[in-house]
Design a protein around this motif. Structure first.
Motif, PDB file in Angstrom:
ATOM      1  N   SER A  34      42.974   2.203  69.712  1.00 54.81           N
ATOM      2  CA  SER A  34      41.666   2.804  69.457  1.00 54.81           C
ATOM      3  C   SER A  34      41.756   4.227  68.916  1.00 54.81           C
ATOM      4  O   SER A  34      40.737   4.855  68.704  1.00 54.81           O
ATOM      5  CB  SER A  34      40.865   2.828  70.754  1.00 54.81           C
ATOM      6  OG  SER A  34      41.499   3.665  71.695  1.00 54.81           O
ATOM      7  N   GLY A  35      42.940   4.747  68.711  1.00 56.55           N
ATOM      8  CA  GLY A  35      43.074   6.126  68.266  1.00 56.55           C
ATOM      9  C   GLY A  35      43.246   7.085  69.426  1.00 56.55           C
ATOM     10  O   GLY A  35      43.483   8.261  69.243  1.00 56.55           O
ATOM     11  N   SER A  36      43.119   6.593  70.627  1.00 56.75           N
ATOM     12  CA  SER A  36      43.314   7.408  71.824  1.00 56.75           C
ATOM     13  C   SER A  36      44.749   7.253  72.293  1.00 56.75           C
ATOM     14  O   SER A  36      45.299   6.162  72.244  1.00 56.75           O
ATOM     15  CB  SER A  36      42.366   6.921  72.931  1.00 56.75           C
ATOM     16  OG  SER A  36      42.733   7.468  74.174  1.00 56.75           O
TER      17      SER A  36
ATOM     18  N   ARG B 224      39.609  -2.625  74.561  1.00 63.15           N
ATOM     19  CA  ARG B 224      39.571  -2.304  73.128  1.00 63.15           C
ATOM     20  C   ARG B 224      38.161  -1.871  72.726  1.00 63.15           C
ATOM     21  O   ARG B 224      37.582  -2.385  71.803  1.00 63.15           O
ATOM     22  CB  ARG B 224      39.980  -3.522  72.305  1.00 63.15           C
ATOM     23  CG  ARG B 224      41.310  -4.079  72.654  1.00 63.15           C
ATOM     24  CD  ARG B 224      42.391  -3.151  72.178  1.00 63.15           C
ATOM     25  NE  ARG B 224      43.696  -3.721  72.476  1.00 63.15           N
ATOM     26  CZ  ARG B 224      44.760  -3.012  72.713  1.00 63.15           C
ATOM     27  NH1 ARG B 224      44.680  -1.700  72.694  1.00 63.15           N
ATOM     28  NH2 ARG B 224      45.901  -3.579  72.975  1.00 63.15           N
ATOM     29  N   ASP B 225      37.620  -0.923  73.433  1.00 60.97           N
ATOM     30  CA  ASP B 225      36.242  -0.493  73.257  1.00 60.97           C
ATOM     31  C   ASP B 225      36.211   0.824  72.505  1.00 60.97           C
ATOM     32  O   ASP B 225      36.880   1.780  72.891  1.00 60.97           O
ATOM     33  CB  ASP B 225      35.601  -0.349  74.645  1.00 60.97           C
ATOM     34  CG  ASP B 225      34.125  -0.060  74.606  1.00 60.97           C
ATOM     35  OD1 ASP B 225      33.745   0.995  74.053  1.00 60.97           O
ATOM     36  OD2 ASP B 225      33.361  -0.867  75.133  1.00 60.97           O
ATOM     37  N   TRP B 226      35.430   0.898  71.424  1.00 53.07           N
ATOM     38  CA  TRP B 226      35.327   2.124  70.647  1.00 53.07           C
ATOM     39  C   TRP B 226      34.854   3.273  71.534  1.00 53.07           C
ATOM     40  O   TRP B 226      35.340   4.396  71.425  1.00 53.07           O
ATOM     41  CB  TRP B 226      34.349   1.913  69.488  1.00 53.07           C
ATOM     42  CG  TRP B 226      34.085   3.174  68.728  1.00 53.07           C
ATOM     43  CD1 TRP B 226      34.826   3.670  67.685  1.00 53.07           C
ATOM     44  CD2 TRP B 226      33.044   4.121  68.963  1.00 53.07           C
ATOM     45  NE1 TRP B 226      34.292   4.868  67.255  1.00 53.07           N
ATOM     46  CE2 TRP B 226      33.195   5.168  68.026  1.00 53.07           C
ATOM     47  CE3 TRP B 226      31.997   4.201  69.863  1.00 53.07           C
ATOM     48  CZ2 TRP B 226      32.335   6.262  67.966  1.00 53.07           C
ATOM     49  CZ3 TRP B 226      31.145   5.287  69.812  1.00 53.07           C
ATOM     50  CH2 TRP B 226      31.322   6.299  68.865  1.00 53.07           C
ATOM     51  N   GLU B 227      33.923   2.996  72.419  1.00 54.21           N
ATOM     52  CA  GLU B 227      33.362   4.044  73.274  1.00 54.21           C
ATOM     53  C   GLU B 227      34.427   4.671  74.178  1.00 54.21           C
ATOM     54  O   GLU B 227      34.403   5.868  74.440  1.00 54.21           O
ATOM     55  CB  GLU B 227      32.230   3.459  74.119  1.00 54.21           C
ATOM     56  CG  GLU B 227      31.478   4.490  74.913  1.00 54.21           C
ATOM     57  CD  GLU B 227      30.350   3.893  75.744  1.00 54.21           C
ATOM     58  OE1 GLU B 227      29.721   4.667  76.476  1.00 54.21           O
ATOM     59  OE2 GLU B 227      30.113   2.682  75.675  1.00 54.21           O
TER      60      GLU B 227
ATOM     61  N   GLY C 213      37.687   5.015  73.511  1.00 59.44           N
ATOM     62  CA  GLY C 213      38.483   5.921  72.684  1.00 59.44           C
ATOM     63  C   GLY C 213      37.729   7.191  72.333  1.00 59.44           C
ATOM     64  O   GLY C 213      38.284   8.292  72.347  1.00 59.44           O
ATOM     65  N   GLU C 214      36.452   7.050  72.048  1.00 60.78           N
ATOM     66  CA  GLU C 214      35.637   8.213  71.713  1.00 60.78           C
ATOM     67  C   GLU C 214      35.441   9.107  72.942  1.00 60.78           C
ATOM     68  O   GLU C 214      35.384  10.333  72.820  1.00 60.78           O
ATOM     69  CB  GLU C 214      34.297   7.774  71.138  1.00 60.78           C
ATOM     70  CG  GLU C 214      33.546   8.871  70.453  1.00 60.78           C
ATOM     71  CD  GLU C 214      34.324   9.551  69.326  1.00 60.78           C
ATOM     72  OE1 GLU C 214      34.105  10.758  69.122  1.00 60.78           O
ATOM     73  OE2 GLU C 214      35.144   8.903  68.649  1.00 60.78           O
TER      74      GLU C 214
ATOM     75  N   ARG D 225      38.373  11.481  73.160  1.00 62.35           N
ATOM     76  CA  ARG D 225      38.296  12.607  72.227  1.00 62.35           C
ATOM     77  C   ARG D 225      37.229  13.620  72.653  1.00 62.35           C
ATOM     78  O   ARG D 225      37.460  14.830  72.639  1.00 62.35           O
ATOM     79  CB  ARG D 225      38.042  12.086  70.811  1.00 62.35           C
ATOM     80  CG  ARG D 225      39.256  11.386  70.220  1.00 62.35           C
ATOM     81  CD  ARG D 225      39.016  10.919  68.801  1.00 62.35           C
ATOM     82  NE  ARG D 225      38.230   9.709  68.722  1.00 62.35           N
ATOM     83  CZ  ARG D 225      38.699   8.488  68.948  1.00 62.35           C
ATOM     84  NH1 ARG D 225      39.959   8.322  69.280  1.00 62.35           N
ATOM     85  NH2 ARG D 225      37.923   7.436  68.840  1.00 62.35           N
TER      86      ARG D 225
ATOM     87  N   GLY E  83      34.812  -4.948  75.789  1.00 64.20           N
ATOM     88  CA  GLY E  83      33.828  -4.024  76.315  1.00 64.20           C
ATOM     89  C   GLY E  83      33.436  -4.368  77.737  1.00 64.20           C
ATOM     90  O   GLY E  83      33.781  -5.434  78.256  1.00 64.20           O
TER      91      GLY E  83
END
Length: 120
Positions: A18-20, A43-46, A48-49, A52, A100
């Motif tokens: 996820s970029g995290s 694998r949840d975008w939230e 990873g966000e 950040r 999610g």
């Protein structure tokens, strides 16, 4: 198949997709006795966000605690009924990914099964 989370979910320092740099992992078991327990990354975008945003807001010192509050204590609180959103890909139809979390107020879920998508 009903998935039942078995707390606590963990975070690990392994690289996540996820970029995290943290991987949020959840262990759960199915309600069916023949189904083994599972351990999978969220694998949840939230998620990873959140990493950040919380890194900027709280810094390294408080990051893990704030993530734990958000992704474990808040979602797995006694007044919540956690549902796992899972999916797979055509190449691996028997391998599921945790996409999610959906954590309803327990009061709208009767006996572990939600009566509809928008209970009144």
């Amino acid at each position: 198949m009903i998935a039942i989370p078995t707390p606590p979910p963990t975070t690990s320092a392994r690289r996540a997709g996820s970029g995290s740099p943290l991987e949020f992992r959840h262990t759960f078991r199915c309600a069916d006795d023949d189904c083994p327990s599972r351990d999978t990354a969220l694998r949840d975008w939230e998620a990873g966000e959140s990493y950040r945003k919380f890194l900027r807001k709280y810094g390294e010192a408080d990051l893990h605690e704030k993530l734990r509050e958000r992704w474990y204590e808040r979602t797995s609180a006694p007044n919540r009924a956690v549902h796992l959103l899972v999916g797979n890909i055509a190449a691996h139809p028997r391998a599921f990914m945790l996409l999610g979390l959906f954590y309803l107020e327990r009061s709208v879920v009767a006996g572990g099964i939600q009566e509809g998508p928008f209970p009144m």
